[in-house]
Design a protein around this motif. Structure first.
Motif, PDB file in Angstrom:
ATOM      1  N   ILE A 118     -44.230  74.322  39.737  1.00 49.51           N
ATOM      2  CA  ILE A 118     -43.999  75.011  38.468  1.00 49.51           C
ATOM      3  C   ILE A 118     -44.875  76.261  38.453  1.00 49.51           C
ATOM      4  O   ILE A 118     -46.092  76.189  38.646  1.00 49.51           O
ATOM      5  CB  ILE A 118     -44.320  74.107  37.269  1.00 49.51           C
ATOM      6  CG1 ILE A 118     -43.305  72.966  37.199  1.00 49.51           C
ATOM      7  CG2 ILE A 118     -44.308  74.911  35.972  1.00 49.51           C
ATOM      8  CD1 ILE A 118     -43.514  72.019  36.048  1.00 49.51           C
ATOM      9  N   LEU A 119     -44.235  77.390  38.243  1.00 48.99           N
ATOM     10  CA  LEU A 119     -44.926  78.673  38.230  1.00 48.99           C
ATOM     11  C   LEU A 119     -45.110  79.156  36.800  1.00 48.99           C
ATOM     12  O   LEU A 119     -44.215  79.005  35.965  1.00 48.99           O
ATOM     13  CB  LEU A 119     -44.124  79.713  39.010  1.00 48.99           C
ATOM     14  CG  LEU A 119     -43.657  79.341  40.420  1.00 48.99           C
ATOM     15  CD1 LEU A 119     -42.948  80.527  41.052  1.00 48.99           C
ATOM     16  CD2 LEU A 119     -44.825  78.894  41.272  1.00 48.99           C
ATOM     17  N   LEU A 120     -46.255  79.759  36.530  1.00 48.85           N
ATOM     18  CA  LEU A 120     -46.488  80.434  35.256  1.00 48.85           C
ATOM     19  C   LEU A 120     -46.111  81.897  35.440  1.00 48.85           C
ATOM     20  O   LEU A 120     -46.618  82.556  36.363  1.00 48.85           O
ATOM     21  CB  LEU A 120     -47.954  80.329  34.832  1.00 48.85           C
ATOM     22  CG  LEU A 120     -48.399  79.060  34.099  1.00 48.85           C
ATOM     23  CD1 LEU A 120     -47.618  78.864  32.807  1.00 48.85           C
ATOM     24  CD2 LEU A 120     -48.299  77.830  34.965  1.00 48.85           C
ATOM     25  N   ILE A 121     -45.204  82.394  34.613  1.00 44.00           N
ATOM     26  CA  ILE A 121     -44.739  83.770  34.749  1.00 44.00           C
ATOM     27  C   ILE A 121     -45.010  84.544  33.468  1.00 44.00           C
ATOM     28  O   ILE A 121     -44.984  83.994  32.364  1.00 44.00           O
ATOM     29  CB  ILE A 121     -43.233  83.833  35.094  1.00 44.00           C
ATOM     30  CG1 ILE A 121     -42.380  83.130  34.017  1.00 44.00           C
ATOM     31  CG2 ILE A 121     -42.969  83.224  36.466  1.00 44.00           C
ATOM     32  CD1 ILE A 121     -40.876  83.351  34.181  1.00 44.00           C
ATOM     33  N   VAL A 122     -45.300  85.835  33.653  1.00 42.10           N
ATOM     34  CA  VAL A 122     -45.515  86.732  32.509  1.00 42.10           C
ATOM     35  C   VAL A 122     -44.707  87.993  32.739  1.00 42.10           C
ATOM     36  O   VAL A 122     -44.183  88.238  33.835  1.00 42.10           O
ATOM     37  CB  VAL A 122     -47.012  87.074  32.333  1.00 42.10           C
ATOM     38  CG1 VAL A 122     -47.812  85.833  31.959  1.00 42.10           C
ATOM     39  CG2 VAL A 122     -47.590  87.729  33.588  1.00 42.10           C
ATOM     40  N   ASN A 123     -44.632  88.816  31.710  1.00 47.33           N
ATOM     41  CA  ASN A 123     -43.971  90.107  31.831  1.00 47.33           C
ATOM     42  C   ASN A 123     -44.732  90.974  32.847  1.00 47.33           C
ATOM     43  O   ASN A 123     -45.957  90.918  32.903  1.00 47.33           O
ATOM     44  CB  ASN A 123     -43.949  90.787  30.462  1.00 47.33           C
ATOM     45  CG  ASN A 123     -43.180  92.081  30.469  1.00 47.33           C
ATOM     46  OD1 ASN A 123     -43.746  93.134  30.714  1.00 47.33           O
ATOM     47  ND2 ASN A 123     -41.887  92.010  30.204  1.00 47.33           N
ATOM     48  N   PRO A 124     -44.020  91.770  33.656  1.00 47.51           N
ATOM     49  CA  PRO A 124     -44.691  92.578  34.681  1.00 47.51           C
ATOM     50  C   PRO A 124     -45.760  93.527  34.141  1.00 47.51           C
ATOM     51  O   PRO A 124     -46.668  93.921  34.877  1.00 47.51           O
ATOM     52  CB  PRO A 124     -43.532  93.364  35.311  1.00 47.51           C
ATOM     53  CG  PRO A 124     -42.331  92.506  35.096  1.00 47.51           C
ATOM     54  CD  PRO A 124     -42.550  91.856  33.758  1.00 47.51           C
ATOM     55  N   GLY A 125     -45.681  93.872  32.868  1.00 39.26           N
ATOM     56  CA  GLY A 125     -46.672  94.775  32.290  1.00 39.26           C
ATOM     57  C   GLY A 125     -47.969  94.097  31.887  1.00 39.26           C
ATOM     58  O   GLY A 125     -48.918  94.776  31.455  1.00 39.26           O
ATOM     59  N   PRO A 203     -42.583  92.024  26.424  1.00 41.17           N
ATOM     60  CA  PRO A 203     -44.022  92.221  26.607  1.00 41.17           C
ATOM     61  C   PRO A 203     -44.800  91.122  25.872  1.00 41.17           C
ATOM     62  O   PRO A 203     -44.451  90.737  24.760  1.00 41.17           O
ATOM     63  CB  PRO A 203     -44.271  93.587  25.965  1.00 41.17           C
ATOM     64  CG  PRO A 203     -42.948  94.283  26.034  1.00 41.17           C
ATOM     65  CD  PRO A 203     -41.922  93.201  25.842  1.00 41.17           C
ATOM     66  N   GLY A 204     -45.811  90.587  26.522  1.00 47.56           N
ATOM     67  CA  GLY A 204     -46.613  89.523  25.905  1.00 47.56           C
ATOM     68  C   GLY A 204     -46.098  88.124  26.127  1.00 47.56           C
ATOM     69  O   GLY A 204     -46.751  87.154  25.749  1.00 47.56           O
ATOM     70  N   ALA A 205     -44.947  87.980  26.776  1.00 45.79           N
ATOM     71  CA  ALA A 205     -44.356  86.653  26.948  1.00 45.79           C
ATOM     72  C   ALA A 205     -44.955  85.919  28.140  1.00 45.79           C
ATOM     73  O   ALA A 205     -45.374  86.521  29.132  1.00 45.79           O
ATOM     74  CB  ALA A 205     -42.850  86.764  27.127  1.00 45.79           C
ATOM     75  N   ILE A 206     -44.994  84.590  28.036  1.00 46.95           N
ATOM     76  CA  ILE A 206     -45.368  83.712  29.141  1.00 46.95           C
ATOM     77  C   ILE A 206     -44.388  82.546  29.179  1.00 46.95           C
ATOM     78  O   ILE A 206     -43.949  82.049  28.133  1.00 46.95           O
ATOM     79  CB  ILE A 206     -46.819  83.190  28.997  1.00 46.95           C
ATOM     80  CG1 ILE A 206     -47.202  82.318  30.208  1.00 46.95           C
ATOM     81  CG2 ILE A 206     -47.022  82.432  27.682  1.00 46.95           C
ATOM     82  CD1 ILE A 206     -48.674  81.933  30.253  1.00 46.95           C
ATOM     83  N   GLY A 207     -44.019  82.131  30.373  1.00 46.25           N
ATOM     84  CA  GLY A 207     -43.103  80.998  30.521  1.00 46.25           C
ATOM     85  C   GLY A 207     -43.432  80.217  31.788  1.00 46.25           C
ATOM     86  O   GLY A 207     -44.286  80.628  32.578  1.00 46.25           O
ATOM     87  N   TYR A 208     -42.741  79.104  31.985  1.00 49.22           N
ATOM     88  CA  TYR A 208     -42.923  78.307  33.205  1.00 49.22           C
ATOM     89  C   TYR A 208     -41.547  78.000  33.796  1.00 49.22           C
ATOM     90  O   TYR A 208     -40.600  77.681  33.085  1.00 49.22           O
ATOM     91  CB  TYR A 208     -43.704  77.012  32.921  1.00 49.22           C
ATOM     92  CG  TYR A 208     -43.136  76.143  31.816  1.00 49.22           C
ATOM     93  CD1 TYR A 208     -42.172  75.175  32.085  1.00 49.22           C
ATOM     94  CD2 TYR A 208     -43.564  76.291  30.499  1.00 49.22           C
ATOM     95  CE1 TYR A 208     -41.654  74.380  31.086  1.00 49.22           C
ATOM     96  CE2 TYR A 208     -43.054  75.504  29.487  1.00 49.22           C
ATOM     97  CZ  TYR A 208     -42.102  74.546  29.782  1.00 49.22           C
ATOM     98  OH  TYR A 208     -41.578  73.761  28.774  1.00 49.22           O
ATOM     99  N   VAL A 209     -41.449  78.146  35.123  1.00 51.18           N
ATOM    100  CA  VAL A 209     -40.169  78.009  35.820  1.00 51.18           C
ATOM    101  C   VAL A 209     -40.381  77.351  37.175  1.00 51.18           C
ATOM    102  O   VAL A 209     -41.511  77.212  37.642  1.00 51.18           O
ATOM    103  CB  VAL A 209     -39.488  79.383  36.032  1.00 51.18           C
ATOM    104  CG1 VAL A 209     -39.077  80.004  34.709  1.00 51.18           C
ATOM    105  CG2 VAL A 209     -40.408  80.325  36.816  1.00 51.18           C
TER     106      VAL A 209
END
Length: 285
Positions: A118-125, A203-209
């Motif tokens: 499971i990866l934690l992902i954020v917006n590239p900015g 912008p500011g988002a975090i998710g898991y995939v």
């Protein structure tokens, strides 16, 4: 005499028509018996396992042209229920079965087809490069609401996660959140792709995939005892990256027929190459 000749001619004509009809029927019957019989199975469940199932389906159907494999998502809970109740031939799950599911569907057989992280992902900015598991837990339980609380800029955290049917959510809840409640402002999606798209645009988002969903987003490292650990295949295989899990396909009893052939194909050298090609970890060398 003329009447008798006419009657005889009619009899001959009818007999001729009958012979032609029987010959035609024989030809049609011969063609039908020689044509391949189409077989069909349905595969449904986890959207994490979905890329494996779809890529394997494409390759399998090229080799077995009479086979038709219908693949769809919906989440791990959907896959478990569908195969347990007989509405699908194969279920897909990114989590293990719960005790109630084992009791309700005692005939389910698990087939370990791949491993995942499971990866934690954020917006590239986003300027943040890594988080500790405690910081991830704090974001998802609502303790942290601004990125400046975890080393980032002054920006509100937009929490993105999976819906209640997701095996990824179940695993994340148990392993990362320690079964605490998710923050009420979490935006929920029914697929990895939905989270990926939301985070890439927000912008500011975090998710898991799962591993196969990194296009257009920034993948965070996890800080383990002060050392940032990137989720590379090598570090996932060696268990240095802490959030990893098995992926399963399920059958109700031991599979046979087309379902058996399809599962055997996924576990073959070619099938495991497909697993690697969609960024998951093969379980057969």
């Amino acid at each position: 005499m003329a009447g008798k000749s006419l009657s005889g001619a009619t009899t001959v004509a009818v007999a001729g028509i009958l012979v032609v009809f029987l010959m035609a029927a024989g030809c049609v019957g011969g063609q039908s018996s020689g044509s391949p019989t189409s077989e069909q199975i349905t595969v449904t469940g986890s959207t994490t396992v979905l890329p494996i199932a779809e890529k394997a389906r494409e390759a399998f159907e090229e080799e077995y042209t009479s086979a038709e494999i219908m693949v769809s998502g919906g989440g791990s809970s959907v896959g478990i229920k569908a195969v347990g109740e007989g509405t699908a031939d194969i279920g897909m799950t990114s989590r293990d079965l719960k005790p109630a599911e084992i009791a309700g569907y005692p005939g389910i057989v698990r087939h370990h087809v791949a491993d995942d992280a499971i990866l934690l992902i954020v917006n590239p900015g986003n300027s943040v490069e890594s988080l500790t598991l405690d910081e991830v837990r704090g974001i998802y339980n609502g303790t942290y609401t601004n990125w400046n609380q975890v080393g980032g800029s002054d920006q509100q955290i937009v929490v993105v996660g999976r819906d209640s049917a997701s095996g990824t959510r179940e695993f994340f809840s148990e392993y990362v959140l320690k079964n605490e409640d998710f923050v009420k402002t979490q935006e929920e999606f029914n697929s990895n792709g939905g989270i990926q798209q939301k985070v890439s645009r927000t912008p500011g988002a975090i998710g898991y995939v799962g591993l196969g969903y990194t296009e257009g987003v920034k993948v965070l490292s996890l800080d383990v005892d002060g050392t940032p650990v990137e989720p590379t295949l090598e570090k996932i295989k060696s268990k240095h990256y802490p959030i990893s899990r098995p992926l399963f396909m399920l059958t109700n009893g031991e599979p046979d027929g087309l379902a058996r052939q399809y599962l055997d194909f996924i576990m073959s050298a070619e099938g495991q190459e497909i697993v690697a090609s969609v960024d998951y970890i093969p379980v057969q060398e």
